[in-house]
Design an enzyme around this catalytic site. Sequence first.
Site, short mmCIF file in Angstrom:
data_model
loop_
_atom_site.label_atom_id
_atom_site.label_comp_id
_atom_site.label_asym_id
_atom_site.label_seq_id
_atom_site.Cartn_x
_atom_site.Cartn_y
_atom_site.Cartn_z
N SER A 175 0.77 -1.26 -0.02
CA SER A 175 0.05 0.12 -0.03
C SER A 175 0.84 1.30 0.05
CB SER A 175 -0.78 0.04 1.22
OG SER A 175 -1.56 1.42 1.59
N TYR A 188 -2.10 5.64 -4.58
CA TYR A 188 -3.14 6.44 -4.37
C TYR A 188 -2.71 8.01 -5.02
CZ TYR A 188 -6.45 3.94 -1.22
OH TYR A 188 -7.13 3.16 -0.81
N THR A 198 -5.33 2.42 -7.57
CA THR A 198 -6.73 2.17 -6.96
C THR A 198 -7.70 3.42 -7.52
OG1 THR A 198 -5.68 1.39 -5.18
CG2 THR A 198 -7.99 2.01 -5.00
N LYS A 234 -7.07 -0.82 -10.14
CA LYS A 234 -7.60 -1.53 -9.22
C LYS A 234 -8.88 -0.84 -8.92
CE LYS A 234 -7.05 -3.33 -4.52
NZ LYS A 234 -7.77 -2.45 -3.51
N HIS A 279 -12.91 -2.80 -3.23
CA HIS A 279 -12.08 -2.43 -2.07
C HIS A 279 -12.66 -3.10 -0.79
CE1 HIS A 279 -9.60 1.53 -1.31
NE2 HIS A 279 -9.68 0.59 -0.06
C1 LIG Z 1 -7.59 -2.68 6.67
C2 LIG Z 1 -7.74 -2.48 5.18
C3 LIG Z 1 -6.90 -1.56 4.54
C4 LIG Z 1 -6.93 -1.34 3.08
N1 LIG Z 1 -5.83 -0.69 2.55
C5 LIG Z 1 -5.99 -0.50 1.23
C6 LIG Z 1 -5.15 0.61 0.56
O1 LIG Z 1 -4.21 1.26 1.34
N2 LIG Z 1 -5.16 0.61 -0.71
C7 LIG Z 1 -6.10 -0.07 -1.61
O2 LIG Z 1 -6.11 -0.13 -2.80
N3 LIG Z 1 -6.87 -0.79 -1.04
C8 LIG Z 1 -6.81 -1.12 0.52
N4 LIG Z 1 -7.79 -2.08 0.92
C9 LIG Z 1 -8.70 -2.85 -0.05
C10 LIG Z 1 -7.88 -4.18 -0.31
O3 LIG Z 1 -6.71 -3.83 -1.21
C11 LIG Z 1 -8.81 -5.36 -1.10
O4 LIG Z 1 -9.25 -4.63 -2.10
C12 LIG Z 1 -9.88 -5.79 0.03
O5 LIG Z 1 -9.35 -5.89 1.07
C13 LIG Z 1 -10.21 -7.34 -0.56
O6 LIG Z 1 -11.34 -7.81 0.05
P1 LIG Z 1 -11.11 -8.93 1.23
O7 LIG Z 1 -10.53 -8.14 2.45
O8 LIG Z 1 -12.39 -9.45 1.27
O9 LIG Z 1 -10.00 -10.13 0.77
C14 LIG Z 1 -7.81 -2.19 2.50
C15 LIG Z 1 -8.57 -3.29 2.87
C16 LIG Z 1 -8.31 -3.28 4.41
C17 LIG Z 1 -9.29 -4.52 4.96
C1 LIG Z 2 -5.51 4.60 4.93
C2 LIG Z 2 -6.73 4.23 3.86
C3 LIG Z 2 -7.00 5.31 2.89
C4 LIG Z 2 -6.56 2.90 3.36
C5 LIG Z 2 -7.71 2.11 2.75
O1 LIG Z 2 -7.59 2.09 1.31
C6 LIG Z 2 -8.70 1.61 3.19
O2 LIG Z 2 -8.74 1.90 4.49
O3 LIG Z 2 -9.70 0.87 2.79
#
Ligand SMILES: Cc1cc2nc3c(=O)[nH]c(=O)nc-3n(C[C@H](O)[C@H](O)[C@H](O)COP(=O)(O)O)c2cc1C
Ligand SMILES: CC(C)CC(=O)C(=O)O
Length: 354
Positions: A104, A127, A153, A220, A244
């Site tokens: 990330s 981002y 993203t 994404k 997401h």
């Molecule tokens: C705690 C957390 C933080 C995330 N941070 C990001 C991020 O920084 N950038 C991003 O593109 N997606 C982020 N995501 C989304 C994940 O990349 C992903 O799309 C999603 O978690 C997939 O679904 P799943 O958790 O059901 O496997 C985040 C998800 C979670 C749970």
């Molecule tokens: C720090 C956040 C922007 C990270 C993220 O993409 C999320 O929490 O889904």
Amino acid sequence: MPTALAYQAAAHEVMDRHLWDFVEGGAGDERAVLANVHAFDAVRLRPRVLTGCGEPSTKTRILGRHWRTPIAVAPMAYHTAFDDGGEVSTASGADRAGCPLVVSTFAGRRFADIAAATTIAPWLQLYCFKDRSVTRHVIETAEAAGFEVLVLTVDTPRLGRRLRDERNGFRLPDGVLPANLPPGDFSSPSEHSRTAFDPGLDWTVLDWLRSITALPVLVKGVLAAEDAELAIKAGAAGVIVSNHGGRQLDRAPATLDVLAEIAAAVDGRCPVLLDGGVRRGSDVLAAAALGADAVLIGRPVLHALAAEGSEGVARLLVAVAEELADTMVLTGTASLSDARPELVIGRRQPTVEL
Ligand SMILES: Cc1cc2nc3c(=O)[nH]c(=O)nc-3n(C[C@H](O)[C@H](O)[C@H](O)COP(=O)(O)O)c2cc1C
Ligand SMILES: CC(C)CC(=O)C(=O)O
């Protein structure tokens, strides 16, 4: 065999309650969070017998690289909130399982340290900030560390309204900071994103990225066939079907439900990856059958990291990969390219003709 469910329960025991809500939660009524998992739950596979397939191959090739199994770790912010080693621990655990890590923009450890912990070149999730010089700096730092792919993203012009975090007044734990961004106030992800993210991005952002980097760019957050087409036209090297993890649009479709439509539109022109609700090896095979070249796993990796550190990440990913191989044997699927839509019972056919 350690399962995603077992790691979820173990993480629940050890994690701070507000942090737990930040991870588990989604936007609004969390319809899209549930929809992802329910779509996989509803899948039934149609086994073929006496195929002679006793030793299936889970290998695949993505953007010119061989993968042992079609599974990568989804980009998630701030792994240092779950384990002191943060993304360094995740990278080494994923490496032992043969899985690439998408790091990330908000990683808690320096890109160079993360890259040094794995033999598989990491990918950078990007981002795009209003301040493009910051975005550019992030890309250059990742390139210098040997990252090979950018994942832009596109589903986050603003952060989804996450009601658990609102109720909890969520703040990141002390000391949890992005290690690859200039200093700032990151304590509330929702407040920071409101000021820093560029809400007005359009497809020309891909032209800008291509003007500053030679790395391939995956997009994404694609949930419509039309957008997959536009992504390819704009020069994307691949698309990631993602909502997401249900954290953005509450009424987004389950990713599995739109996969076939998007794979049909892409028609082999670039890789199609999927994330959201992948918990089992049988989920991976269902996604492959409906057109995914690979999947990304999100929350279960953080659960495993919180419960057992790097070792937990390795054990979880190995378990999912082994379960994929088991499911391939039991359905008579010799290789991932043999996983066709007929393997999956009860899914809708593509609905959009371009
Ligand atoms: C705690 C957390 C933080 C995330 N941070 C990001 C991020 O920084 N950038 C991003 O593109 N997606 C982020 N995501 C989304 C994940 O990349 C992903 O799309 C999603 O978690 C997939 O679904 P799943 O958790 O059901 O496997 C985040 C998800 C979670 C749970
Ligand atoms: C720090 C956040 C922007 C990270 C993220 O993409 C999320 O929490 O889904």
